[in-house]
Motif scaffolding. Structure first.
Motif, short mmCIF file in Angstrom:
data_model
loop_
_atom_site.label_atom_id
_atom_site.label_comp_id
_atom_site.label_asym_id
_atom_site.label_seq_id
_atom_site.Cartn_x
_atom_site.Cartn_y
_atom_site.Cartn_z
N TYR A 244 32.33 40.45 37.63
CA TYR A 244 31.02 40.39 38.07
C TYR A 244 31.01 40.30 39.76
CZ TYR A 244 29.25 39.89 33.26
OH TYR A 244 28.95 40.12 32.11
N PHE A 245 32.07 39.37 40.04
CA PHE A 245 32.21 39.02 41.49
C PHE A 245 32.68 40.42 42.24
CE2 PHE A 245 34.29 36.94 45.17
CZ PHE A 245 33.35 36.23 45.59
N THR A 246 33.46 41.16 41.94
CA THR A 246 33.78 42.37 42.61
C THR A 246 32.63 43.28 42.63
OG1 THR A 246 36.12 42.42 41.75
CG2 THR A 246 35.50 44.28 42.26
N PHE A 247 32.12 43.53 41.57
CA PHE A 247 30.70 44.40 41.51
C PHE A 247 29.65 43.69 42.32
CE2 PHE A 247 26.71 45.95 39.83
CZ PHE A 247 26.92 47.52 39.64
N VAL A 248 29.46 42.39 42.55
CA VAL A 248 28.28 41.88 43.46
C VAL A 248 28.79 42.05 44.88
CG1 VAL A 248 27.72 39.56 44.44
CG2 VAL A 248 27.68 40.17 41.85
N ILE A 249 30.18 41.98 45.08
CA ILE A 249 30.66 42.12 46.34
C ILE A 249 30.33 43.83 46.94
CG2 ILE A 249 32.44 42.57 47.93
CD1 ILE A 249 33.73 40.11 46.57
N LEU A 250 30.49 44.69 46.32
CA LEU A 250 30.39 46.13 46.56
C LEU A 250 28.98 46.34 46.54
CD1 LEU A 250 32.79 48.06 43.97
CD2 LEU A 250 32.95 48.18 46.42
N GLY A 251 28.09 45.94 45.59
CA GLY A 251 26.56 46.23 45.50
C GLY A 251 25.84 45.60 47.05
N TYR A 252 26.12 44.19 46.91
CA TYR A 252 25.41 43.42 48.26
C TYR A 252 25.96 43.93 49.51
CZ TYR A 252 22.96 40.24 45.00
OH TYR A 252 21.91 39.82 43.91
#
Length: 314
Positions: A244-252
């Motif tokens: 989740y953290f990796t995906f959040v960094i990419l998206g935000y």
């Protein structure tokens, strides 16, 4: 006020510097779209088929995978078709439709990411209260709230843009239509300052509000994990949140970059970051949430074994 638009279509300029590699670009986008579609569809099918995965965490993940398919489908098929046919045109209704659905789905996804971070916060920081706090009714309410927030954040700007007159200019220096970048709005022959401000304020509110909630949740999560007594417990908790953290960094990260960059400068950088946000993040989603999740891997192996056994029996 009626819309006196004389423009019937817009031209998406795409990537002029890659003019001689259009077919290669189309094949790359097509392959990426297939991976996004098949990978996220596999996650959805697995979550629906395996009763062991009937949990709030995977309920939100299933909806996130649906959003990834919808977002990619709202942009990539038209971009691929234009590249293959050597065309840059998109109809006026098609342009407005693409603008709205891209903005709507993007806002919903950010709110959903905040909801997922709250789910992880309760699961890790208050594990004993998790079954009571995060029940099926609350999950449904949070999901409907995500869609409602996305709709309320985008409907006003969609109506205003649809009522704006477009006279002669119809060239959009992008590979898809997007109201948040203001490239479409600036083509109007009417006053655009207020119409530019509304989608910016709305999308920024969703982006920063969900980012604040996500960041706060993960700060509490990290503090709780670091206080766990055993290394194995810390490793298990980190592995649960790392995807989740990796995906959040990419998206935000990509969206914040596009927001702080002026729309009239560094357009090529904005295109590259938009490509990262609409292609790379959805492309990585199936791998992040399946290959790095122990329960997902276990369910995938179990489903594969059943399929092999059924095949042998038949």
């Amino acid at each position: 006020m009626l819309n006196h638009t004389s423009v019937t279509e817009f031209l998406l300029l795409g990537f002029p510097s890659l003019h001689h590699q259009q077919r290669l670009m189309a094949i790359t986008l097509l392959a990426s779209h297939l991976v996004i579609f098949v990978g996220n569809l596999l996650i959805i099918s697995l979550l629906l088929a395996e009763r062991d995965l009937y949990r709030p965490m995977y309920f939100f993940l299933c909806n996130l995978s649906c959003l990834e398919i919808f977002i990619a489908t709202s942009i990539l098929p038209k971009a691929i078709g234009n590249l293959l046919m050597g065309s840059k045109a998109i109809s006026y209704p098609g342009c407005l439709t693409q603008c709205y659905f891209y903005s709507l789905l993007g806002c919903i996804e950010f709110v959903l990411l905040a909801v997922m971070s709250y789910d992880r916060y309760v699961a890790i920081c208050h594990p004993l209260h998790y079954p009571m706090l995060i029940n099926s009714q609350l999950c449904l309410q949070l999901l409907l709230g995500s869609w409602a927030a996305g709709f309320l954040a985008t409907v006003a700007s969609a109506v205003l843009v649809a009522r704006m007159p477009f006279c002669n200019a119809n060239r959009i220096d992008h590979f898809f239509s997007d109201t948040d970048s203001a490239l479409l709005i600036k083509l109007s022959c009417a006053e655009t300052q207020i119409v530019e401000l509304i989608p910016f304020v709305a999308s920024s509110s969703i982006l920063l509000g969900s980012l604040g909630m996500t960041a706060m949740s993960y700060l509490y999560i990290m503090n709780t994990i670091l206080r766990l007594p055993s290394a194995s417990s810390r490793h298990k908790a980190f592995s649960t949140c790392s995807s989740y953290f990796t995906f959040v960094i990419l998206g935000y990260g990509s969206c914040i970059f596009m927001c702080i960059q002026p729309s009239s400068h560094h357009i090529s950088y904005n295109k590259a970051v938009a490509l990262l946000n609409t292609l790379v993040a959805p492309l990585m989603s199936p791998f992040l949430f399946s290959l790095r999740n122990q329960m997902m891997k276990g369910a995938l192996k179990a489903a594969w074994k059943r399929r092999v056994i059924n095949f042998v029996v038949v």
